[in-house]
Design a protein around this motif. Sequence first.
Motif, PDB file in Angstrom:
ATOM      1  N   GLU A 138      23.016  -6.233 -66.847  1.00 20.57           N
ATOM      2  CA  GLU A 138      24.189  -7.044 -66.139  1.00 20.57           C
ATOM      3  C   GLU A 138      24.266  -8.347 -66.313  1.00 20.57           C
ATOM      4  O   GLU A 138      25.338  -9.127 -66.422  1.00 20.57           O
ATOM      5  CB  GLU A 138      24.130  -6.529 -64.492  1.00 20.57           C
ATOM      6  N   VAL A 139      22.699  -8.934 -66.223  1.00 14.84           N
ATOM      7  CA  VAL A 139      22.962 -10.619 -66.765  1.00 14.84           C
ATOM      8  C   VAL A 139      23.282 -10.733 -68.067  1.00 14.84           C
ATOM      9  O   VAL A 139      24.209 -11.671 -68.062  1.00 14.84           O
ATOM     10  CB  VAL A 139      21.164 -10.786 -66.437  1.00 14.84           C
ATOM     11  N   ALA A 140      22.897  -9.939 -68.864  1.00 19.71           N
ATOM     12  CA  ALA A 140      23.456 -10.292 -70.367  1.00 19.71           C
ATOM     13  C   ALA A 140      25.104 -10.382 -70.243  1.00 19.71           C
ATOM     14  O   ALA A 140      25.764 -10.980 -71.215  1.00 19.71           O
ATOM     15  CB  ALA A 140      22.727  -9.459 -71.319  1.00 19.71           C
ATOM     16  N   SER A 141      25.565  -9.214 -69.574  1.00 20.54           N
ATOM     17  CA  SER A 141      26.962  -9.119 -69.748  1.00 20.54           C
ATOM     18  C   SER A 141      27.835 -10.278 -68.861  1.00 20.54           C
ATOM     19  O   SER A 141      28.629 -10.426 -69.388  1.00 20.54           O
ATOM     20  CB  SER A 141      27.472  -7.648 -68.835  1.00 20.54           C
ATOM     21  N   LEU A 142      26.995 -10.809 -67.955  1.00 32.21           N
ATOM     22  CA  LEU A 142      27.815 -11.849 -67.131  1.00 32.21           C
ATOM     23  C   LEU A 142      27.545 -13.001 -68.200  1.00 32.21           C
ATOM     24  O   LEU A 142      28.752 -13.855 -68.263  1.00 32.21           O
ATOM     25  CB  LEU A 142      26.942 -12.214 -66.081  1.00 32.21           C
ATOM     26  N   ILE A 143      26.554 -13.350 -68.778  1.00 26.67           N
ATOM     27  CA  ILE A 143      26.493 -14.526 -69.793  1.00 26.67           C
ATOM     28  C   ILE A 143      27.640 -14.395 -70.678  1.00 26.67           C
ATOM     29  O   ILE A 143      28.373 -15.244 -71.102  1.00 26.67           O
ATOM     30  CB  ILE A 143      25.056 -14.601 -70.455  1.00 26.67           C
ATOM     31  N   GLN A 144      27.681 -13.091 -71.526  1.00 25.15           N
ATOM     32  CA  GLN A 144      28.614 -13.056 -72.466  1.00 25.15           C
ATOM     33  C   GLN A 144      30.215 -13.261 -71.871  1.00 25.15           C
ATOM     34  O   GLN A 144      31.010 -13.855 -72.504  1.00 25.15           O
ATOM     35  CB  GLN A 144      28.569 -11.783 -73.269  1.00 25.15           C
ATOM     36  N   SER A 145      30.395 -12.907 -70.714  1.00 28.52           N
ATOM     37  CA  SER A 145      31.798 -12.831 -69.978  1.00 28.52           C
ATOM     38  C   SER A 145      32.065 -14.304 -69.902  1.00 28.52           C
ATOM     39  O   SER A 145      33.213 -14.768 -70.152  1.00 28.52           O
ATOM     40  CB  SER A 145      31.914 -12.380 -68.718  1.00 28.52           C
ATOM     41  N   ALA A 146      31.275 -15.248 -69.564  1.00 25.64           N
ATOM     42  CA  ALA A 146      31.335 -16.676 -69.482  1.00 25.64           C
ATOM     43  C   ALA A 146      31.345 -17.541 -70.708  1.00 25.64           C
ATOM     44  O   ALA A 146      32.215 -18.611 -70.903  1.00 25.64           O
ATOM     45  CB  ALA A 146      30.305 -17.258 -68.306  1.00 25.64           C
ATOM     46  N   ASP A 147      30.687 -16.945 -71.680  1.00 23.21           N
ATOM     47  CA  ASP A 147      30.497 -17.425 -73.125  1.00 23.21           C
ATOM     48  C   ASP A 147      30.564 -16.575 -74.156  1.00 23.21           C
ATOM     49  O   ASP A 147      29.610 -15.951 -74.661  1.00 23.21           O
ATOM     50  CB  ASP A 147      29.213 -18.392 -73.180  1.00 23.21           C
ATOM     51  N   PRO A 148      31.918 -16.100 -74.824  1.00 28.77           N
ATOM     52  CA  PRO A 148      32.186 -15.443 -75.853  1.00 28.77           C
ATOM     53  C   PRO A 148      31.248 -15.287 -77.104  1.00 28.77           C
ATOM     54  O   PRO A 148      31.300 -14.372 -77.650  1.00 28.77           O
ATOM     55  CB  PRO A 148      33.637 -15.291 -75.891  1.00 28.77           C
ATOM     56  N   SER A 149      30.839 -16.637 -77.045  1.00 27.84           N
ATOM     57  CA  SER A 149      30.372 -16.723 -78.547  1.00 27.84           C
ATOM     58  C   SER A 149      28.783 -16.436 -78.301  1.00 27.84           C
ATOM     59  O   SER A 149      27.902 -16.405 -79.341  1.00 27.84           O
ATOM     60  CB  SER A 149      30.311 -18.505 -78.689  1.00 27.84           C
ATOM     61  N   PHE A 150      28.296 -16.040 -77.043  1.00 23.02           N
ATOM     62  CA  PHE A 150      26.788 -15.809 -76.797  1.00 23.02           C
ATOM     63  C   PHE A 150      26.681 -14.370 -77.445  1.00 23.02           C
ATOM     64  O   PHE A 150      27.187 -13.313 -77.264  1.00 23.02           O
ATOM     65  CB  PHE A 150      26.509 -15.713 -75.228  1.00 23.02           C
ATOM     66  N   SER A 151      25.546 -14.379 -77.972  1.00 20.62           N
ATOM     67  CA  SER A 151      25.230 -12.949 -78.783  1.00 20.62           C
ATOM     68  C   SER A 151      24.048 -12.366 -78.110  1.00 20.62           C
ATOM     69  O   SER A 151      22.885 -12.823 -78.125  1.00 20.62           O
ATOM     70  CB  SER A 151      24.851 -13.230 -80.220  1.00 20.62           C
TER      71      SER A 151
ATOM     72  N   GLU B 126      19.598  -7.060 -78.585  1.00 21.05           N
ATOM     73  CA  GLU B 126      19.387  -5.652 -77.991  1.00 21.05           C
ATOM     74  C   GLU B 126      17.865  -5.360 -77.576  1.00 21.05           C
ATOM     75  O   GLU B 126      17.585  -4.536 -76.884  1.00 21.05           O
ATOM     76  CB  GLU B 126      20.100  -4.589 -78.930  1.00 21.05           C
ATOM     77  N   GLU B 127      17.097  -6.181 -78.091  1.00 21.02           N
ATOM     78  CA  GLU B 127      15.600  -6.257 -78.233  1.00 21.02           C
ATOM     79  C   GLU B 127      15.102  -7.071 -76.926  1.00 21.02           C
ATOM     80  O   GLU B 127      14.191  -7.113 -76.644  1.00 21.02           O
ATOM     81  CB  GLU B 127      14.970  -6.401 -79.393  1.00 21.02           C
ATOM     82  N   GLN B 128      16.135  -8.077 -76.617  1.00 19.52           N
ATOM     83  CA  GLN B 128      15.704  -9.109 -75.419  1.00 19.52           C
ATOM     84  C   GLN B 128      15.961  -8.484 -74.051  1.00 19.52           C
ATOM     85  O   GLN B 128      16.768  -7.938 -74.017  1.00 19.52           O
ATOM     86  CB  GLN B 128      16.416 -10.271 -75.718  1.00 19.52           C
ATOM     87  N   THR B 129      15.099  -8.835 -73.133  1.00 15.58           N
ATOM     88  CA  THR B 129      14.983  -8.318 -71.875  1.00 15.58           C
ATOM     89  C   THR B 129      15.929  -9.640 -71.149  1.00 15.58           C
ATOM     90  O   THR B 129      15.450 -10.772 -71.428  1.00 15.58           O
ATOM     91  CB  THR B 129      13.829  -8.441 -71.037  1.00 15.58           C
ATOM     92  N   TYR B 130      16.933  -9.138 -70.391  1.00  9.12           N
ATOM     93  CA  TYR B 130      17.651 -10.163 -69.825  1.00  9.12           C
ATOM     94  C   TYR B 130      17.363  -9.868 -68.204  1.00  9.12           C
ATOM     95  O   TYR B 130      18.077  -9.132 -67.889  1.00  9.12           O
ATOM     96  CB  TYR B 130      19.173 -10.313 -70.002  1.00  9.12           C
ATOM     97  N   ALA B 131      16.539 -10.639 -67.211  1.00 12.20           N
ATOM     98  CA  ALA B 131      16.203 -10.102 -66.036  1.00 12.20           C
ATOM     99  C   ALA B 131      16.869 -10.795 -65.027  1.00 12.20           C
ATOM    100  O   ALA B 131      17.273 -10.387 -64.133  1.00 12.20           O
ATOM    101  CB  ALA B 131      14.684 -10.544 -65.973  1.00 12.20           C
ATOM    102  N   GLU B 132      17.120 -12.317 -65.149  1.00 13.77           N
ATOM    103  CA  GLU B 132      17.518 -12.967 -64.063  1.00 13.77           C
ATOM    104  C   GLU B 132      18.568 -14.103 -64.514  1.00 13.77           C
ATOM    105  O   GLU B 132      18.201 -14.651 -65.729  1.00 13.77           O
ATOM    106  CB  GLU B 132      16.629 -13.847 -63.220  1.00 13.77           C
ATOM    107  N   LEU B 133      19.726 -14.392 -63.731  1.00 16.41           N
ATOM    108  CA  LEU B 133      20.507 -15.485 -64.046  1.00 16.41           C
ATOM    109  C   LEU B 133      20.533 -16.301 -62.790  1.00 16.41           C
ATOM    110  O   LEU B 133      20.899 -15.951 -61.756  1.00 16.41           O
ATOM    111  CB  LEU B 133      22.038 -14.941 -64.290  1.00 16.41           C
ATOM    112  N   TRP B 134      20.403 -17.539 -62.857  1.00 15.80           N
ATOM    113  CA  TRP B 134      20.069 -18.426 -61.725  1.00 15.80           C
ATOM    114  C   TRP B 134      21.302 -19.498 -61.795  1.00 15.80           C
ATOM    115  O   TRP B 134      21.605 -20.104 -62.781  1.00 15.80           O
ATOM    116  CB  TRP B 134      18.766 -19.242 -62.027  1.00 15.80           C
TER     117      TRP B 134
END
Length: 289
Positions: free
Chosen positions: A28-41, A44-52
Amino acid sequence: MSVRVEKVFQLRCEVQTYAWGKRGTSSEVASLIQSADPSFSIDEEQTYAELWMGTHPRGASVIAKTNTSLEQWISQNPECLGSKVMERFSGKLPFLFKVLSVNISLSIQAHPNKALAEELHRRDAAHYADSNHKPEMAIALSAFEGLCGFRPAAEIAEHLQTTAELQAVVGTDNVTSFVQAVHGSSGALSTAVSLQQCFAALMQCPRETVREKLASLESRLQTDAACNYSWCSTIAQPPAARLFLRLYKQFPGDVGCFAIFFLNHMKLKPGEAMFLGPNVPHAYLYGGV
C-alpha cells in the motif's frame, strides 16, 4: 498589505524500506507513493514498509513546491497548529502520521507514557531519540491483523491450563496462582498482579527452554492439523493453531510465538481501527494501516 499564506500543499514524504514490509506493487505504501508521483518506479523486489508524514528527524517531510521542510514551515506559521496545540507542545507538530504495509510480523512492543519517554530520552538519547510518548491509532486500509492488549483473564487461564508447553515456560506455580486469582479464591493475588508474574516469567524464561517447548507445540499442532484438529483443546481450534504455526514459521524459537495465548488477536476490516495506549503490549502481524 497582508501576504497570503498557502495552507494546502503537497508533501514529499520519507519512505522506510524495512525488511518486514510488503514488496513491490503489493505494498500500500508503494501504491501511495506512485499515486502522488507518477514518475516513481516501483521495484518489485524492494520492500516498502512505511510512509512517514511529519517532522520526525529521521524522516522529515518536505514541501514539494519549495523544498522547505515541514518543520520550518510550521515554525514560521505556528498558528496552523491551533492555539491549544501550539501552547501545549511548544509550537511542534505533536504526532507522526504513518502508513504501514506489513508482510512479516513485527515484534511485540509497548510504548512508554510521556513522563517515561522524557526520562529515557534524558538518560540515553542515543537509543531513545524521541522524548515523546507514542500512543497509536491504527486504522485499517486493507484486511489487517494485529495483537493488542491482554485477552480476558478467563481466556488466558484456559490457555494456561490446556497447553502443557505454555505451562512449562510460565511455571506451574505461576499458572496455579493466576487460575486461583481468576476464580477469586480466598487469599489469592489480584488478577493483574498474577498476570504480570505470568507474562514476566514467559519473557524471562531461558531461551533454550522456550525453543524446546515451541518446537514441541509446533510438532504437536502439525500432527493434529493432519488429523483435522482431532484433540479437544482450545489451542486445537483452527484460528489459534494457524496463527501459532504461521508465526512459528516466520520466527522459530522466538518467545513472541507464545504471546498469542496472552494477547488479543485483532482482525480489522478496512475502515476499522484499534487504539494502542501507553504500556499496552502489541504487535502488527499483517496488512495495511
